[in-house]
Design a protein around this motif. Structure first.
Motif, mmCIF file in Angstrom:
data_model
loop_
_atom_site.group_PDB
_atom_site.id
_atom_site.type_symbol
_atom_site.label_atom_id
_atom_site.label_comp_id
_atom_site.label_asym_id
_atom_site.label_seq_id
_atom_site.Cartn_x
_atom_site.Cartn_y
_atom_site.Cartn_z
ATOM 1 N N HIS A 47 0.871 -1.182 0.000
ATOM 2 C CA HIS A 47 0.000 0.000 0.000
ATOM 3 C C HIS A 47 0.904 1.227 0.000
ATOM 4 O O HIS A 47 1.869 1.294 0.770
ATOM 5 C CB HIS A 47 -0.906 -0.007 1.229
ATOM 6 C CG HIS A 47 -1.854 -1.162 1.259
ATOM 7 N ND1 HIS A 47 -3.216 -1.010 1.100
ATOM 8 C CD2 HIS A 47 -1.630 -2.484 1.398
ATOM 9 C CE1 HIS A 47 -3.787 -2.203 1.150
ATOM 10 N NE2 HIS A 47 -2.842 -3.114 1.324
ATOM 11 N N ALA A 48 0.599 2.168 -0.845
ATOM 12 C CA ALA A 48 1.439 3.360 -0.995
ATOM 13 C C ALA A 48 0.932 4.479 -0.098
ATOM 14 O O ALA A 48 -0.256 4.819 -0.120
ATOM 15 C CB ALA A 48 1.450 3.819 -2.445
ATOM 16 N N ALA A 49 1.824 5.053 0.686
ATOM 17 C CA ALA A 49 1.509 6.256 1.455
ATOM 18 C C ALA A 49 1.776 7.455 0.549
ATOM 19 O O ALA A 49 2.908 7.676 0.115
ATOM 20 C CB ALA A 49 2.367 6.328 2.712
ATOM 21 N N THR A 50 0.740 8.206 0.230
ATOM 22 C CA THR A 50 0.820 9.242 -0.798
ATOM 23 C C THR A 50 1.127 10.619 -0.210
ATOM 24 O O THR A 50 0.939 10.865 0.979
ATOM 25 C CB THR A 50 -0.494 9.306 -1.585
ATOM 26 O OG1 THR A 50 -1.592 9.420 -0.675
ATOM 27 C CG2 THR A 50 -0.676 8.042 -2.413
ATOM 28 N N ILE A 51 1.590 11.507 -1.095
ATOM 29 C CA ILE A 51 1.877 12.890 -0.714
ATOM 30 C C ILE A 51 0.700 13.774 -1.138
ATOM 31 O O ILE A 51 -0.239 13.311 -1.788
ATOM 32 C CB ILE A 51 3.194 13.392 -1.334
ATOM 33 C CG1 ILE A 51 3.184 13.251 -2.871
ATOM 34 C CG2 ILE A 51 4.374 12.603 -0.781
ATOM 35 C CD1 ILE A 51 2.810 14.484 -3.619
ATOM 36 N N VAL A 52 0.753 15.047 -0.766
ATOM 37 C CA VAL A 52 -0.263 16.021 -1.171
ATOM 38 C C VAL A 52 0.429 17.160 -1.912
ATOM 39 O O VAL A 52 1.112 17.976 -1.290
ATOM 40 C CB VAL A 52 -1.040 16.567 0.042
ATOM 41 C CG1 VAL A 52 -2.012 17.664 -0.390
ATOM 42 C CG2 VAL A 52 -1.819 15.450 0.728
ATOM 43 N N PRO A 53 0.293 17.208 -3.231
ATOM 44 C CA PRO A 53 0.924 18.293 -3.993
ATOM 45 C C PRO A 53 0.360 19.661 -3.574
ATOM 46 O O PRO A 53 -0.836 19.800 -3.307
ATOM 47 C CB PRO A 53 0.546 17.975 -5.443
ATOM 48 C CG PRO A 53 0.224 16.517 -5.446
ATOM 49 C CD PRO A 53 -0.398 16.252 -4.111
ATOM 50 N N MET A 54 1.241 20.636 -3.525
ATOM 51 C CA MET A 54 0.869 22.006 -3.163
ATOM 52 C C MET A 54 1.224 22.968 -4.295
ATOM 53 O O MET A 54 2.140 22.705 -5.087
ATOM 54 C CB MET A 54 1.610 22.447 -1.895
ATOM 55 C CG MET A 54 1.396 21.578 -0.675
ATOM 56 S SD MET A 54 -0.142 21.969 0.171
ATOM 57 C CE MET A 54 -0.034 20.836 1.574
ATOM 58 N N THR A 55 0.514 24.072 -4.344
ATOM 59 C CA THR A 55 0.863 25.162 -5.245
ATOM 60 C C THR A 55 1.995 25.969 -4.598
ATOM 61 O O THR A 55 2.301 25.786 -3.413
ATOM 62 C CB THR A 55 -0.344 26.069 -5.481
ATOM 63 O OG1 THR A 55 -0.760 26.624 -4.220
ATOM 64 C CG2 THR A 55 -1.516 25.284 -6.089
ATOM 65 N N PRO A 56 2.632 26.881 -5.357
ATOM 66 C CA PRO A 56 3.710 27.683 -4.759
ATOM 67 C C PRO A 56 3.273 28.496 -3.537
ATOM 68 O O PRO A 56 4.107 28.845 -2.696
ATOM 69 C CB PRO A 56 4.142 28.597 -5.908
ATOM 70 C CG PRO A 56 3.834 27.805 -7.145
ATOM 71 C CD PRO A 56 2.552 27.085 -6.826
ATOM 72 N N ILE A 103 -3.515 23.250 -1.584
ATOM 73 C CA ILE A 103 -3.547 21.926 -2.194
ATOM 74 C C ILE A 103 -3.852 22.057 -3.679
ATOM 75 O O ILE A 103 -4.802 22.731 -4.076
ATOM 76 C CB ILE A 103 -4.592 21.030 -1.510
ATOM 77 C CG1 ILE A 103 -4.157 20.708 -0.081
ATOM 78 C CG2 ILE A 103 -4.793 19.738 -2.297
ATOM 79 C CD1 ILE A 103 -5.126 19.835 0.681
ATOM 80 N N ASP A 104 -3.036 21.420 -4.496
ATOM 81 C CA ASP A 104 -3.251 21.385 -5.941
ATOM 82 C C ASP A 104 -4.087 20.140 -6.240
ATOM 83 O O ASP A 104 -3.560 19.037 -6.392
ATOM 84 C CB ASP A 104 -1.905 21.331 -6.675
ATOM 85 C CG ASP A 104 -2.048 21.488 -8.174
ATOM 86 O OD1 ASP A 104 -3.069 21.044 -8.723
ATOM 87 O OD2 ASP A 104 -1.116 22.034 -8.807
ATOM 88 N N GLU A 105 -5.404 20.310 -6.319
ATOM 89 C CA GLU A 105 -6.297 19.163 -6.450
ATOM 90 C C GLU A 105 -6.091 18.407 -7.755
ATOM 91 O O GLU A 105 -6.208 17.181 -7.790
ATOM 92 C CB GLU A 105 -7.759 19.603 -6.319
ATOM 93 C CG GLU A 105 -8.136 20.003 -4.902
ATOM 94 C CD GLU A 105 -9.635 19.979 -4.678
ATOM 95 O OE1 GLU A 105 -10.398 19.574 -5.606
ATOM 96 O OE2 GLU A 105 -10.076 20.367 -3.576
ATOM 97 N N SER A 106 -5.776 19.121 -8.818
ATOM 98 C CA SER A 106 -5.555 18.455 -10.098
ATOM 99 C C SER A 106 -4.339 17.535 -10.027
ATOM 100 O O SER A 106 -4.383 16.375 -10.451
ATOM 101 C CB SER A 106 -5.365 19.499 -11.200
ATOM 102 O OG SER A 106 -5.054 18.879 -12.428
ATOM 103 N N GLN A 107 -3.244 18.050 -9.482
ATOM 104 C CA GLN A 107 -2.038 17.237 -9.350
ATOM 105 C C GLN A 107 -2.239 16.104 -8.339
ATOM 106 O O GLN A 107 -1.706 15.006 -8.520
ATOM 107 C CB GLN A 107 -0.866 18.115 -8.921
ATOM 108 C CG GLN A 107 -0.407 19.097 -9.983
ATOM 109 C CD GLN A 107 0.982 18.783 -10.509
ATOM 110 O OE1 GLN A 107 1.929 18.674 -9.756
ATOM 111 N NE2 GLN A 107 1.093 18.621 -11.814
ATOM 112 N N LEU A 108 -3.017 16.361 -7.298
ATOM 113 C CA LEU A 108 -3.291 15.319 -6.313
ATOM 114 C C LEU A 108 -4.082 14.184 -6.950
ATOM 115 O O LEU A 108 -3.758 13.005 -6.748
ATOM 116 C CB LEU A 108 -4.056 15.898 -5.120
ATOM 117 C CG LEU A 108 -4.514 14.898 -4.062
ATOM 118 C CD1 LEU A 108 -3.352 14.083 -3.501
ATOM 119 C CD2 LEU A 108 -5.249 15.619 -2.926
#
Length: 308
Positions: free
Chosen positions: A12-21, A25-30
């Protein structure tokens, strides 16, 4: 139907949360990140809102949204969400909200303040509040032995495992002797209890000693390699398992062990950016961007792993 415990086995992969500068939270990248990791064969589930997912700096609304996106974009995966709050009352509210958002199970992290010391009854009370606020299967978290008093000693672990609502543990002691001690104790008390070996630097050792699988953030960067290590270990092909470990080990050290500590989230994001899977590697303050030296070390480790 397969039970939660059955589905929890494997990788099971523990995922990250992409952020904008500007640290939103960058929902599209997430969504792309979640779908990409979940699409890898033999990735059986995702751990969201874990330490790699910066759960200590997200609001409850953000954590709910992470679960909703995971549910939407990783439909075939088991979704486990971390629960992390200093207050037992708020942790219970958080747990109930994350269950409502679609989590299949919940992983209860010890509050960070426990590193300074705590009474055992307080630990039991914290888990009881979360248990009573939810209905989904629950998991324990064994903190690294280097995390002060946050790690559970055997008598306390016995009391926690005795609660039948808890069915599994993410064993992150990060020390082989303690991992085996906890594994043997838990299986003596409850043979069916799922123990996931989750020290990214010693996955090979935990698989040799005994493990039902792993929830690890390495699997969100090099999922195929982590799956490969698990598969050959399960087959008892220890020569190939050692070869996979040799590829993974420098990367695990570069992300988790190299000083200064507590830099895993930002280093994971830097790796994903190097791999072209993330456009921005921002992490919320107080974390700062990787240094040039960190970046060089991570790039070298990714090359040794065959990912670059």
């Amino acid at each position: 139907m397969r039970t939660f415990s059955d589905r929890l086995r494997g990788i099971h992969a523990a995922t990250i949360v992409p952020m904008t500068p500007d640290f939103q939270i960058d929902e599209s990248q997430l969504a792309t990140h979640l779908a990409s990791v979940a699409s890898v064969p033999e990735i059986n589930g995702l751990l969201v809102n874990g330490h790699a997912g910066e759960n200590f700096v997200l609001t409850l609304a953000e954590k709910r949204r992470v679960v909703e996106l995971a549910r939407q974009h990783a439909k075939d995966c088991l979704i486990v969400s971390g629960v992390n709050h200093e207050s037992s009352l708020e942790a219970a509210r958080e747990a109930a909200a994350l269950e409502q958002a679609g989590a299949d199970g919940l992983l209860v992290f010890p509050p960070n303040s426990w590193a300074l010391g705590h009474a055992d009854d307080c630990v039991i009370e914290h888990h009881r509040h979360i248990r009573d606020a939810t209905t989904v299967p629950l998991m324990l978290y064994a903190a690294p032995v280097g995390a002060g008093a946050m790690a559970y000693p055997p008598p306390l672990l016995e009391r926690l495992v005795a609660d039948l609502r808890f069915v599994a543990i993410k064993e992150g002691s990060w020390e082989v002797a303690t991992y085996e001690q906890n594994l043997r104790l838990i299986h003596k008390l409850r043979p069916e209890f799922v123990v996931l070996g989750s020290g990214d630097e010693h996955l090979l050792t935990s698989y040799l000693v005994g493990s039902a699988g792993s929830q690890v953030s390495l699997a969100c960067v090099v999922p195929e390699l982590v799956v490969s290590l698990w598969s050959v270990a399960q087959a008892g092909d220890w020569e190939r398992a050692r070869a996979a470990h040799e590829k993974l080990y420098p990367l695990a050290v570069a992300i988790y062990r190299d000083a200064p500590g507590g830099r895993a989230s930002v280093r994971l994001k830097a790796c994903l950016k190097l791999l072209g899977r993330l456009s921005c590697a921002s992490a919320r303050p107080p974390q700062t961007s990787v240094t040039p030296n960190e970046l060089r070390t991570l790039e070298r480790a990714l090359r040794l792993a065959g990912a670059l």
